[in-house]
Design an enzyme around this catalytic site. Structure first.
Site, short mmCIF file in Angstrom:
data_model
loop_
_atom_site.label_atom_id
_atom_site.label_comp_id
_atom_site.label_asym_id
_atom_site.label_seq_id
_atom_site.Cartn_x
_atom_site.Cartn_y
_atom_site.Cartn_z
N GLU A 28 17.04 42.12 16.64
CA GLU A 28 16.53 41.46 15.44
C GLU A 28 15.13 41.99 15.10
O GLU A 28 14.28 42.15 15.98
CB GLU A 28 16.49 39.96 15.73
N LYS A 30 19.77 36.22 7.73
CA LYS A 30 19.98 35.26 8.79
C LYS A 30 20.26 33.89 8.18
O LYS A 30 19.58 33.45 7.25
CB LYS A 30 18.74 35.20 9.68
N CYS A 69 20.80 36.31 15.84
CA CYS A 69 20.21 35.45 16.86
C CYS A 69 20.65 33.99 16.78
O CYS A 69 21.74 33.64 17.18
CB CYS A 69 18.69 35.58 16.82
N ARG A 81 59.25 19.49 41.92
CA ARG A 81 60.69 19.64 41.91
C ARG A 81 61.31 18.94 43.13
O ARG A 81 62.38 18.32 43.04
CB ARG A 81 61.07 21.13 41.88
N ILE A 111 65.42 34.31 54.55
CA ILE A 111 64.23 35.02 55.05
C ILE A 111 64.65 36.42 55.49
O ILE A 111 65.41 36.58 56.45
CB ILE A 111 63.59 34.27 56.24
N THR A 126 70.50 40.86 41.70
CA THR A 126 71.95 40.72 41.49
C THR A 126 72.23 39.45 40.71
O THR A 126 71.86 38.35 41.13
CB THR A 126 72.68 40.68 42.85
#
Length: 686
Positions: A57, A126, A182, A360, A373, A498
């Site tokens: 500025e 401004k 500003c 859930r 697993i 799949t």
């Protein structure tokens, strides 16, 4: 074509605009010195191929000169200096936004001037003048809030004057600038909000802003918030060393934000001139506005400012050719990148999954959770989430029924890891050998493998994947439980699962919103933050170091296992592609451009915190192109039908998810031709 001539290598052709904030040398009320300092930085920006430079500025006069703003001699000198800067800009490519006090109709305005290619394009006054505590701007300046549709005479030119101006490059779509000064963005209703609603993608702030303790954080907060709320880039440049320190001090802060992300920042309190540079993705900004109907509704509610704002067009001197890319690009866009917030971000991601599964579980009143697993990443992470769910609900971990189901390609290593993990977690663990059932099914359907032929086709693989899921569903019925899905977001994007009676299906997919790269990172995070015991951590690190494989095909003669990434591509690239396509809708050629700059050199750019050195890969453009082609076909043409029938699962990342009830809706019978053609046309010939 070379990299200097092919359009692919030009950042401008991908919607980028190079923006800089400049903190030039300044001397209090020394207009000639300040003029030369502005031009010095403009030449430096020109050499750096910058498109837009934002100065502080009142940088021509200097800011902290109090009643000297009302001195005719100084105002004459300022106007003369502006004329010299305009003339000098004929040989400079950047658009320059400079600050100066200007007279009009017996008033002095605090102004921002837009200069490009030897022309003064327009002047913005401004809007809000601070007049509290250390500020007295109303003593010298008139506000510009009501200045619209007007003109001002400056240095022999009469140009548009007002707060209703947008400066737009006619030859660089998306390069549209709105200016505020500003205090304007400290106001409850910053003028830049209206500027953004009128179409500006880059919001520029010419600021003085003296420094006090904590002021830098406040500026960051405002710039970050405005760039996010206005769906824009925000470039802020504050006055630095050389301003009067009679009663104030200055730090010369420059920063550039885009959509709430800090892209670049200058050094504060520097004695030298600062030029902070970043490439802004204006195309991404426009894409986000296109998706955000709230933004467009706000524009309509504001009486469609694009209809009454004045757009000042100019032809921008881009220079052409390759200019590189100056902005941080996250190699792992789904992985938390804030080092100081790393633990908090990982905790949040992990607990989104835990919270979803908890809800859930309480809703179904199940008596067990059933999970397969394998000893691989996905089932490991799903088990960690299930275990933490039990811990938070006060349930014994034996509530989880884990089954490892070795098949034709299961290695001793992964089977061992599966057992070690289940035992370390203290769950109910069992093993079911699916080979006899798979042999029976292959025999029943007349598959060549049943006759001794080594045919390891998709049917051979899917028989095993389907049997595992079938067992899990029957077991969940037997034990009054439900099946925890282990498949992740990356696999869903690629269709690497799949369908139906296979790993695409479950009762609840806890990993459906988590890509492979994030799963790897979250597992590593659990070991670094003592989420579980040391015995579990040791097993988790072993799993992380195991090559990703479905292990559906027996090892070859050399003992090499089936490799997922050798067939569908590195997950780190696929996740990169996925993020930029589903979150931002970017064209394939641009995704390739970003990937090229992110991955071409492992020694450049930032990596996630604590990322293993041995896993820091790099890829050339040919490799990126090959895997991107495969990704586009799989994502747009092959795999949507699998995503259209997804079970429930929580969204985790702001990068997006693929649930047909959430982020992504697409037809199952689309073709990928448009995307493949765009990629082929946009990249250099092979």
């Amino acid at each position: 074509m070379t990299s200097d001539t092919h359009p692919f290598f030009s950042a401008h052709n991908h919607g980028f605009v190079r923006v800089a904030t400049s903190t030039p040398q300044v001397r209090t009320a020394d207009v000639s010195f300040n003029r030369d300092a502005v031009l010095t930085e403009a030449r430096r920006a020109h050499d750096a191929r910058v498109d837009l430079v934002v100065y502080p500025e009142l940088c021509v006069s200097s800011y902290a000169i109090d009643d000297l703003h009302l001195q005719g001699a100084l105002l004459d000198a300022v106007e003369a200096a502006i004329g010299e800067i305009v003339r000098a800009s004929r040989k400079l490519s950047p658009v320059m936004l400079i600050g100066a006090p200007l007279r009009r109709n017996g008033k002095v305005f605090n102004c921002a001037l837009t200069i490009a290619g030897g022309k003064l394009l327009g002047v913005v006054p401004k809007s809000f003048l601070p007049n509290y505590r250390e500020y007295y701007e109303k003593r010298w300046f008139a506000h510009g809030r009501s200045v619209q549709g007007q003109e001002i005479a400056v240095a022999g030119q009469t140009v548009p004057f007002g707060t209703d101006l947008i400066f737009a490059a006619s030859n660089l779509p998306g390069f549209k600038v709105f200016i505020e000064i500003c205090e304007d963005y400290w106001s409850p209703n910053p003028p830049s909000t209206l500027g953004a609603l009128a179409g500006a993608t880059i919001l520029a702030n010419l600021s003085a802003s003296n420094v006090t303790i904590g002021k830098s954080d406040e500026r960051h907060m405002l710039a970050r918030a405005q760039s996010s709320r206005a769906i824009a880039a925000y470039a802020y440049s504050a006055s630095g060393h050389g301003e009067s320190t009679t009663d104030l001090a200055w730090d010369g802060q420059g920063m550039i934000y885009e959509l709430g992300d800090l892209i670049a920042e200058s050094e504060r309190f520097s004695l030298n001139a600062e030029l902070s540079i970043a490439d802004i993705d204006c195309e991404r900004i426009l894409s986000e506005r296109m998706r955000n109907q709230t933004f467009n509704d706000a524009a309509e509610a504001a009486d469609c400012p694009e209809n009454w704002f004045r757009t000042i067009t100019f032809e921008h001197r881009t220079g052409g050719g390759e200019i590189g890319l100056q902005r941080p690009i996250r190699r792992f866009p789904f992985v938390p990148a804030r080092a100081h917030k790393l633990d908090e971000d990982c905790y949040e991601a992990f607990n989104i999954q835990v919270d979803g599964l908890m809800r859930r579980l309480t809703a179904t009143k199940a008596k067990s959770m059933v999970i397969g697993i394998s000893g691989g990443l996905d089932s490991t992470h799903a088990l960690l989430v299930a275990a933490k769910t039990c811990d938070r609900l006060g349930l014994p971990r034996t509530f989880i029924r884990g089954y490892t189901m070795p098949g034709f390609g299961t290695s001793d290593h992964t089977k061992s890891n599966a057992w070690k993990l289940m035992e370390a977690m203290g769950i109910t663990a069992e093993e079911i050998d699916i080979v006899p059932a798979a042999n029976r099914m292959l025999e029943d359907i007349g598959h060549a493998f049943a006759n001794g032929e080594p045919l390891h086709d998709v049917t051979f693989e899917n028989v095993q994947a389907g049997l595992r899921t079938d067992y899990l569903f029957r077991l969940s019925g037997q034990h009054n439980g439900f099946v925890i899905g282990t498949g992740d977001l990356s696999e869903l994007a690629l269709g690497w699962c799949t369908y139906g009676v296979g790993d695409q299906m479950s009762h609840y997919g806890v990993n459906a919103g988590v890509p492979k790269t994030l799963i790897q990172y979250l597992i590593r995070w659990t070991t670094q933050t003592a989420q579980f015991d040391s015995a579990t951590d040791e097993i988790l690190l072993s799993i992380l170091n195991t090559e990703i494989s479905p292990e559906l095909v027996p090892a070859d003669a050399d003992g090499a296992m089936q490799s997922t990434e050798s067939k569908i591509g590195p997950y780190e690239l696929n996740d990169f592609f996925l993020h930029h396509i589903i979150r931002w809708g970017q064209k394939p050629s641009k995704v390739a451009f970003l990937a090229y700059h992110a991955w071409k050199d492992a020694g450049c750019g930032q990596w996630p915190a604590d990322f293993p050195e041995a896993k820091k890969n790099e890829y050339d453009l040919a490799t990126i192109r090959m895997w991107l082609e495969k990704f586009l076909w799989r994502f747009f043409q092959f795999s949507q039908f699998k995503r259209s029938a997804l079970p429930n699962g929580p969204k985790v990342s702001a990068g997006g998810a693929l649930s047909p009830r959430g982020d992504w809706r697409a037809p199952s019978d689309a073709v990928a031709d448009v995307w493949l053609e765009e990629l082929n046309n946009g990249l250099p010939p092979v």
